[in-house]
Motif scaffolding. Structure first.
Motif, PDB file in Angstrom:
ATOM      1  N   THR A   1       0.818  -1.221   0.000  1.00  0.00           N
ATOM      2  CA  THR A   1       0.000   0.000   0.000  1.00  0.00           C
ATOM      3  C   THR A   1       0.853   1.274   0.000  1.00  0.00           C
ATOM      4  OG1 THR A   1      -0.173   0.235   2.413  1.00  0.00           O
ATOM      5  CG2 THR A   1      -1.770  -1.218   1.337  1.00  0.00           C
ATOM      6  N   VAL A   2       2.183   1.136   0.105  1.00  0.00           N
ATOM      7  CA  VAL A   2       3.061   2.311   0.061  1.00  0.00           C
ATOM      8  C   VAL A   2       2.901   2.992  -1.297  1.00  0.00           C
ATOM      9  CG1 VAL A   2       5.474   3.054  -0.003  1.00  0.00           C
ATOM     10  CG2 VAL A   2       4.714   1.478   1.764  1.00  0.00           C
ATOM     11  N   ARG A   3       2.793   4.327  -1.264  1.00  0.00           N
ATOM     12  CA  ARG A   3       2.501   5.089  -2.487  1.00  0.00           C
ATOM     13  C   ARG A   3       3.710   5.847  -3.013  1.00  0.00           C
ATOM     14  NH1 ARG A   3      -3.430   7.675  -1.461  1.00  0.00           N
ATOM     15  NH2 ARG A   3      -4.414   5.816  -0.605  1.00  0.00           N
TER      16      ARG A   3
ATOM     17  N   ASN B   1      -7.810  -1.906  -7.642  1.00  0.00           N
ATOM     18  CA  ASN B   1      -8.635  -0.711  -7.861  1.00  0.00           C
ATOM     19  C   ASN B   1      -8.129   0.527  -7.117  1.00  0.00           C
ATOM     20  OD1 ASN B   1     -10.715  -1.776  -9.632  1.00  0.00           O
ATOM     21  ND2 ASN B   1     -11.294  -3.051  -7.891  1.00  0.00           N
ATOM     22  N   HIS B   2      -6.861   0.497  -6.711  1.00  0.00           N
ATOM     23  CA  HIS B   2      -6.294   1.671  -6.026  1.00  0.00           C
ATOM     24  C   HIS B   2      -6.360   2.890  -6.951  1.00  0.00           C
ATOM     25  CE1 HIS B   2      -3.579   3.997  -3.442  1.00  0.00           C
ATOM     26  NE2 HIS B   2      -3.054   4.429  -4.569  1.00  0.00           N
TER      27      HIS B   2
ATOM     28  N   THR C   1      -6.853   4.655 -11.849  1.00  0.00           N
ATOM     29  CA  THR C   1      -6.568   3.281 -11.427  1.00  0.00           C
ATOM     30  C   THR C   1      -5.578   2.679 -12.422  1.00  0.00           C
ATOM     31  OG1 THR C   1      -8.355   2.420 -12.798  1.00  0.00           O
ATOM     32  CG2 THR C   1      -8.902   2.986 -10.503  1.00  0.00           C
ATOM     33  N   ALA C   2      -5.131   1.464 -12.146  1.00  0.00           N
ATOM     34  CA  ALA C   2      -4.262   0.763 -13.098  1.00  0.00           C
ATOM     35  C   ALA C   2      -4.967   0.600 -14.444  1.00  0.00           C
ATOM     36  CB  ALA C   2      -3.863  -0.595 -12.529  1.00  0.00           C
ATOM     37  N   LEU C   3      -6.256   0.309 -14.407  1.00  0.00           N
ATOM     38  CA  LEU C   3      -7.038   0.131 -15.634  1.00  0.00           C
ATOM     39  C   LEU C   3      -7.055   1.422 -16.452  1.00  0.00           C
ATOM     40  CD1 LEU C   3      -8.786  -2.103 -16.995  1.00  0.00           C
ATOM     41  CD2 LEU C   3     -10.767  -1.051 -15.916  1.00  0.00           C
ATOM     42  N   LEU C   4      -7.305   2.533 -15.780  1.00  0.00           N
ATOM     43  CA  LEU C   4      -7.320   3.825 -16.475  1.00  0.00           C
ATOM     44  C   LEU C   4      -5.940   4.164 -17.045  1.00  0.00           C
ATOM     45  CD1 LEU C   4      -9.656   5.786 -14.074  1.00  0.00           C
ATOM     46  CD2 LEU C   4      -9.980   5.659 -16.557  1.00  0.00           C
TER      47      LEU C   4
ATOM     48  N   ALA D   1     -10.702  -5.692 -11.564  1.00  0.00           N
ATOM     49  CA  ALA D   1     -10.668  -4.248 -11.834  1.00  0.00           C
ATOM     50  C   ALA D   1     -12.064  -3.749 -12.202  1.00  0.00           C
ATOM     51  CB  ALA D   1      -9.693  -3.945 -12.970  1.00  0.00           C
ATOM     52  N   ARG D   2     -12.448  -2.647 -11.597  1.00  0.00           N
ATOM     53  CA  ARG D   2     -13.783  -2.089 -11.832  1.00  0.00           C
ATOM     54  C   ARG D   2     -13.784  -1.148 -13.039  1.00  0.00           C
ATOM     55  NH1 ARG D   2     -15.672   0.564  -6.367  1.00  0.00           N
ATOM     56  NH2 ARG D   2     -17.159   1.473  -7.852  1.00  0.00           N
ATOM     57  N   THR D   3     -14.693  -1.429 -13.966  1.00  0.00           N
ATOM     58  CA  THR D   3     -14.788  -0.606 -15.174  1.00  0.00           C
ATOM     59  C   THR D   3     -15.569   0.681 -14.932  1.00  0.00           C
ATOM     60  OG1 THR D   3     -16.769  -1.811 -15.869  1.00  0.00           O
ATOM     61  CG2 THR D   3     -14.655  -2.614 -16.705  1.00  0.00           C
TER      62      THR D   3
END
Length: 198
Positions: free
Chosen positions: A97-99, A131-132, A139-142, A166-168
């Protein structure tokens, strides 16, 4: 900085695992920092020196130690896409979770850069949040759609991310979804994948 710590940092940077071990045995600090606050483990990770990293991990090096740019040994694996380094760091118990300086976790830059094997491995072998949302609202998807090139690597990453949950429906800060970005960029294959998962 004393000479032993400098020796350790130089050995980690060059990947000389035997010299890393010798410096540690002589009393160098496993958490020594260079002028940019980079630890020996971060330097090894940046340069994909897996054997040197393994020596440092065995000595208790912190995979979450961040430098002046908020990079850490763990976060850097998402940039380089090194699955071998990712696995070398897992015994150290990295905090997934480290950013980074953009507020992202390692799967986000990996998705942007088209590191298919890394994205697959990090999602399978850790509990990283697919989905972070980073500070840009992505997000990773975006990121795979917005900063990717629409080619086969990024298409495969979309498939892997979707399979991992992953949420669309998560849109960017302007309310634009990954599907809408894919359509506007003419990424037909990507758009089909996203449409089927919506």
């Amino acid at each position: 900085m004393d000479d032993l710590d400098r020796r350790l940092l130089d050995a980690a940077r060059s990947g000389a695992a035997a010299d890393v071990r010798a410096a540690l045995d002589a009393g160098a600090s496993v958490e020594a920092r260079d002028e940019k606050l980079r630890s020996p483990l971060l330097l090894a990770s940046l340069n994909d020196h897996v054997e040197a990293a393994q020596v440092l991990v065995a000595a208790g090096a912190d995979p979450n130690a961040q430098d002046h740019r908020r990079d850490s040994a763990w976060l850097v694996t998402g940039v380089t896409g090194s699955v071998a380094m990712m696995r070398a760091l897992l015994p150290a118990g990295p905090d997934v979770t480290v950013r980074n300086r953009y507020g992202g976790v390692s799967v986000i830059p990996a998705s942007e850069r088209g590191h298919v094997a890394y994205v697959r491995a990090v999602l399978k072998e850790t509990d990283i949040d697919v989905n972070h949302v980073n500070d840009l609202g992505w997000t990773a998807l975006l990121e795979a759609v917005i900063l990717g090139h629409g080619g086969t690597a990024h298409q495969e990453i979309i498939e892997v991310l979707l399979a991992a949950g992953a949420r669309t429906d998560l849109a960017d800060q302007d309310g634009v979804t990954a599907l809408e970005h894919a359509e506007s960029r003419g990424f037909r294959a990507m758009a089909e994948l996203l449409r089927a998962a919506a």
